[in-house]
Design an enzyme around this catalytic site. Structure first.
Site, PDB file in Angstrom:
ATOM      1  N   ASP A   1     -55.420   9.642 -16.694  1.00 28.35           N
ATOM      2  CA  ASP A   1     -55.278   9.837 -18.127  1.00 28.35           C
ATOM      3  C   ASP A   1     -53.815   9.537 -18.451  1.00 28.35           C
ATOM      4  O   ASP A   1     -52.977   9.464 -17.543  1.00 28.35           O
ATOM      5  CB  ASP A   1     -55.662  11.280 -18.476  1.00 28.35           C
ATOM      6  CG  ASP A   1     -55.457  11.604 -19.938  1.00 28.35           C
ATOM      7  OD1 ASP A   1     -55.788  10.748 -20.782  1.00 28.35           O
ATOM      8  OD2 ASP A   1     -54.956  12.705 -20.244  1.00 28.35           O
TER       9      ASP A   1
ATOM     10  N   ASP B   1     -51.626  10.756 -21.745  1.00 25.41           N
ATOM     11  CA  ASP B   1     -50.849  11.862 -22.316  1.00 25.41           C
ATOM     12  C   ASP B   1     -51.038  13.148 -21.513  1.00 25.41           C
ATOM     13  O   ASP B   1     -52.158  13.612 -21.312  1.00 25.41           O
ATOM     14  CB  ASP B   1     -51.284  12.107 -23.767  1.00 25.41           C
ATOM     15  CG  ASP B   1     -51.021  10.916 -24.655  1.00 25.41           C
ATOM     16  OD1 ASP B   1     -49.897  10.781 -25.150  1.00 25.41           O
ATOM     17  OD2 ASP B   1     -51.955  10.105 -24.845  1.00 25.41           O
TER      18      ASP B   1
END
Length: 216
Positions: free
Chosen positions: A7, A9
């Site tokens: 991922d 953020d």
């Protein structure tokens, strides 16, 4: 394991300062005081929807929601790539993956217009073998679509891939894709949110902990 997908953020980069900063600029426009950074930080993984919930107690049912999202994005686009840092320990992890010859890529719900500049402008992250943004799939996470697309681009079977993220949706997507799901507990988890309840296969507290799961 032959590859790691991340991922973005709260897992690879610490984008909370820019996201919460943009939220507080918007609050200022509405004559509201800034929310404390540590209050807004856990919502950084939830995008504009989560931040507007934190900053305005507003959701998609609010008639003004769409306009407020656009106001937020107009502010964020001016600051999103300013002084963005990797999460602590990520540079060492990526360097180790590169040394070991382990493929790695990024699957995020962030729109490509934000994700691509963030990744391409970072000397380390720009070497990613793939970047799948949230608006490059028909259904973003928790759908596994983006992860499966990345698997195809890497030419590696999902069962040979780790997916690391800091949100329950990341775990759901990884499990449905048939990948090894690992939670980055160092990321933007909300207070009181227990990652042990997410049905992840593993949980790590710092990026280097991932290395112990790379063996077959």
């Amino acid at each position: 394991m032959k590859a790691v997908l991340f991922d973005l953020d709260g897992t690879l980069i610490d984008s909370a300062p820019q996201l919460v900063g943009a939220l507080n600029q918007l609050r200022q426009q509405y004559n509201l005081p800034p929310i404390p950074f540590l209050v807004g930080r856990p919502f950084a993984s939830h995008g504009a929807a989560g931040l507007l919930k934190a900053g305005f107690d507003m959701d998609k049912n609010d008639p003004a929601y769409d306009a407020r999202v656009q106001e937020f994005l107009d502010i964020y686009k001016e600051v999103f790539n300013q002084n963005v840092q990797c999460m602590e320990g990520i540079e060492e992890l990526i360097n180790t993956l590169n040394l070991k010859g382990i493929s790695w890529g990024i699957v995020t719900n962030k729109a490509k217009k934000f994700a691509q500049p963030l990744v391409s402008s970072h000397p380390l992250l720009s070497s990613t073998e793939c970047l799948i943004a949230g608006d490059e799939v028909s259904v973003p996470k928790p759908s596994p679509e983006g992860l499966l697309k990345a698997s195809q681009l890497l030419s590696i079977q999902p069962s040979d891939i780790i997916y690391l993220g800091d949100d329950r949706r990341d775990v759901m997507a990884a499990n449905d894709a048939g990948m090894v799901s690992i939670v980055a507990r160092y990321g933007y988890l909300e207070a009181g949110d227990d990652a042990n309840n997410w049905n992840a296969q593993h949980i790590i507290d710092k990026p280097s902990d991932l290395l112990s799961y790379l063996s077959p």
